[in-house]
Design a protein around this motif. Structure first.
Motif, PDB file in Angstrom:
ATOM      1  N   GLU A  36       0.844  -1.205   0.000  1.00 50.16           N
ATOM      2  CA  GLU A  36       0.000   0.000   0.000  1.00 50.16           C
ATOM      3  C   GLU A  36       0.876   1.249   0.000  1.00 50.16           C
ATOM      4  O   GLU A  36       0.619   2.202  -0.726  1.00 50.16           O
ATOM      5  CB  GLU A  36      -0.928   0.001   1.222  1.00 50.16           C
ATOM      6  CG  GLU A  36      -2.135  -0.914   1.078  1.00 50.16           C
ATOM      7  CD  GLU A  36      -2.891  -0.688  -0.216  1.00 50.16           C
ATOM      8  OE1 GLU A  36      -3.346   0.440  -0.464  1.00 50.16           O
ATOM      9  OE2 GLU A  36      -2.999  -1.652  -1.019  1.00 50.16           O
ATOM     10  N   LYS A  94      -4.732   4.619  -6.624  1.00 48.81           N
ATOM     11  CA  LYS A  94      -4.214   5.264  -5.411  1.00 48.81           C
ATOM     12  C   LYS A  94      -3.263   6.416  -5.769  1.00 48.81           C
ATOM     13  O   LYS A  94      -3.084   7.340  -5.006  1.00 48.81           O
ATOM     14  CB  LYS A  94      -3.441   4.237  -4.549  1.00 48.81           C
ATOM     15  CG  LYS A  94      -4.335   3.227  -3.866  1.00 48.81           C
ATOM     16  CD  LYS A  94      -4.909   3.786  -2.573  1.00 48.81           C
ATOM     17  CE  LYS A  94      -6.139   3.049  -2.096  1.00 48.81           C
ATOM     18  NZ  LYS A  94      -5.883   1.675  -1.714  1.00 48.81           N
ATOM     19  N   LYS A 112       2.485   2.516  -3.405  1.00 51.00           N
ATOM     20  CA  LYS A 112       1.729   3.310  -4.382  1.00 51.00           C
ATOM     21  C   LYS A 112       1.871   4.806  -4.059  1.00 51.00           C
ATOM     22  O   LYS A 112       2.026   5.631  -4.951  1.00 51.00           O
ATOM     23  CB  LYS A 112       0.257   2.891  -4.358  1.00 51.00           C
ATOM     24  CG  LYS A 112       0.057   1.436  -4.746  1.00 51.00           C
ATOM     25  CD  LYS A 112      -1.380   1.004  -4.540  1.00 51.00           C
ATOM     26  CE  LYS A 112      -1.479  -0.441  -4.184  1.00 51.00           C
ATOM     27  NZ  LYS A 112      -2.806  -0.857  -3.737  1.00 51.00           N
TER      28      LYS A 112
END
Ligand code: UDX
Length: 435
Positions: A294, A337, A297
């Motif tokens: 996560e 994202k 990104k």
């Protein structure tokens, strides 16, 4: 053999079509009438190279049938595959099993002779037990066996992966009745060299999650090494070869890039943590992988902002927006994202994707070709690894400067040595021309 697939999503459709291509009579069921009507006309709802030809060939041979009539499909079949979706539930981590349980209830009500029920959907360990109990409870006199048989198909490569897998995994607690049927079903694949791995149902269910979590870990590991390479001036591709040639590690899934995305890795890693929690096991490695993926990104968004620097012109053009090449799937695509973070900085974003406009990106400019992106951008981001992005025409920029950030390392940095281009990539030395 007469086979039916409950669920004509990615896995059900590809597997059903290919089993019909092996000569079986296959009925593919779905409750989405529009999709079924289209499939009966040979129109494919997903982008998967080679699938349309296979669908049409097997529709014409009458070995393949698409229907919404689930009762007819179950009653006409010896083997019933459950291939419904198991998306992330509302809690954000568990696998939602309502489709699996609903299919099990319908199967229970329509068992008219012995059925081999094969769970292809990705399901948490012990779901096979639940399916068995649902059917037994509803229809105690019925004769059936519930088997786990996970799929390992990659989007964009699914036909090859189905025909030439490394292994076929079967999880069954009562093999006496089923082994010969399953061996016959998978005979064309086993003959080509795939390993036929037989284990218990719970082990088979867990193999699928462990497999995806391990691959996600490999990718995340090499991505972190890439970050380090950029700092110390090493080359991540050399590192991947250097470690991957050790047979204990293996060369595949060591391509550094823009974080993993897609319909499986993000969903299945989260579900594995939930399964661990249920049995009081802390899946700490997988938790870290998700966190790192996560973070990556946002890290890439920061890099894009840094590359643009203080320049007034902030037109960024993305080449490819799906989670990888050869698919039109936007699920957990990395750019979903990255875009919002760039937008907050006032950066103008346009994109081109070989599979067309995306409803998820309706607020962004869609351009019709790579050339259009190159012409109209100060910074081009190569987000996916489509072959057509390997030979982009940079001559069209003429006397203007251009920056390229290649998130898939499709080019060698020295390609741009004599061009008016600053080239940035992943885990390799930047080629930055001084002004
Ligand atoms: C995956 C599994 O590979 C498959 O076995 C499973 O059944 C379903 O999930 P898929 O999601 O279609 O398949 O794509 P895959 O090719 O595995 O790639 C997943 C993500 O990892 C993509 O975002 C891809 O770009 C990324 N990836 C893959 C890398 O960044 N580096 C690699 O070396 C490999």
């Amino acid at each position: 053999m007469n086979i039916c697939f409950i669920g004509t999503g990615y896995v059900g459709l590809v597997s059903g079509v290919l089993f019909s291509d092996f000569g079986h009579k296959v009925i593919c069921v779905d409750n989405d009438r529009i999709k079924i009507d289209k499939l009966n006309k040979g129109i494919i709802p997903i982008f998967e190279p080679g699938l349309d030809e296979l669908v049409n060939r097997n529709l014409n041979s009458k070995r393949l049938v698409f229907t919404t009539d689930i009762k007819y499909a179950i009653k006409s079949s010896d083997i019933v595959f459950i291939a419904v979706g198991t998306p992330t539930a509302k809690d954000g981590i568990s696998a939602d099993l309502k489709n699996v349980y609903s299919a099990s209830n319908i199967i229970a009500n329509n068992i008219n002779k012995y059925k081999l029920i094969i769970i292809k959907s990705t399901v948490p360990v012990c779901t096979g037990d639940d399916v068995e109990n649902i059917i037994k409870k509803k229809n105690s006199s019925s004769k059936f066996t519930v088997v786990s048989n996970p799929e390992f198909l990659r989007e964009g490569e699914a036909i090859r992966d189905f025909r030439y897998p490394d292994r076929v995994v079967i999880g069954c607690n009562n093999l006496k009745k089923t082994r010969s049927i399953l061996e016959k079903l998978y005979e064309p694949i086993i003959k080509k060299g795939a390993k036929f791995i037989v284990t218990t149902r719970r082990s088979s269910e867990l193999i699928k999650y462990a497999s995806n979590a391990f691959l996600a870990t490999k990718i995340t590991f090499i991505n972190e090494i890439a970050n380090l390479c950029e700092k110390v001036g090493s080359n991540v591709e050399d590192i991947a070869i250097g470690i991957g040639t050790d047979e204990r590690i293996g060369p595949r899934f060591l391509r550094a890039g823009p974080a993993y995305g897609g319909s499986c890795f993000p969903k299945d890693t989260k579900a594995l943590i939930k399964i661990g929690k249920k049995f009081n096991i802390d899946m700490s490695v997988v938790k870290t992988v998700i966190k790192s993926n996560e973070k990556r990104k946002l890290l890439l968004a920061d890099k894009i902002i840094k590359i643009l620097g203080k320049s007034k012109n902030k037109n960024v053009g993305f080449l490819g927006v799906t989670f990888k090449a050869n698919t039109d799937d936007m699920r957990d695509s990395q750019c979903l994202k990255i875009f919002p973070k760039l937008l907050k900085k006032g950066i103008n974003i346009a994109y081109y994707d070989p599979t067309g406009k995306k409803k998820e990106l309706e607020n962004f400019i869609f351009r019709k070709s790579s050339d259009e992106i190159i012409k109209n951008s100060d910074l081009v981001i190569i987000h996916t690894e489509w072959d057509e992005f390997r030979s982009l025409n940079f001559n069209i920029i003429k006397n203007r400067k251009l920056k390229i950030f290649d998130l898939r390392n499709l080019y060698q940095p020295n390609t741009f040595a004599n061009k008016n281009i600053n080239y940035y990539s992943i885990g390799r030395k930047y080629y930055e021309k001084k002004a």
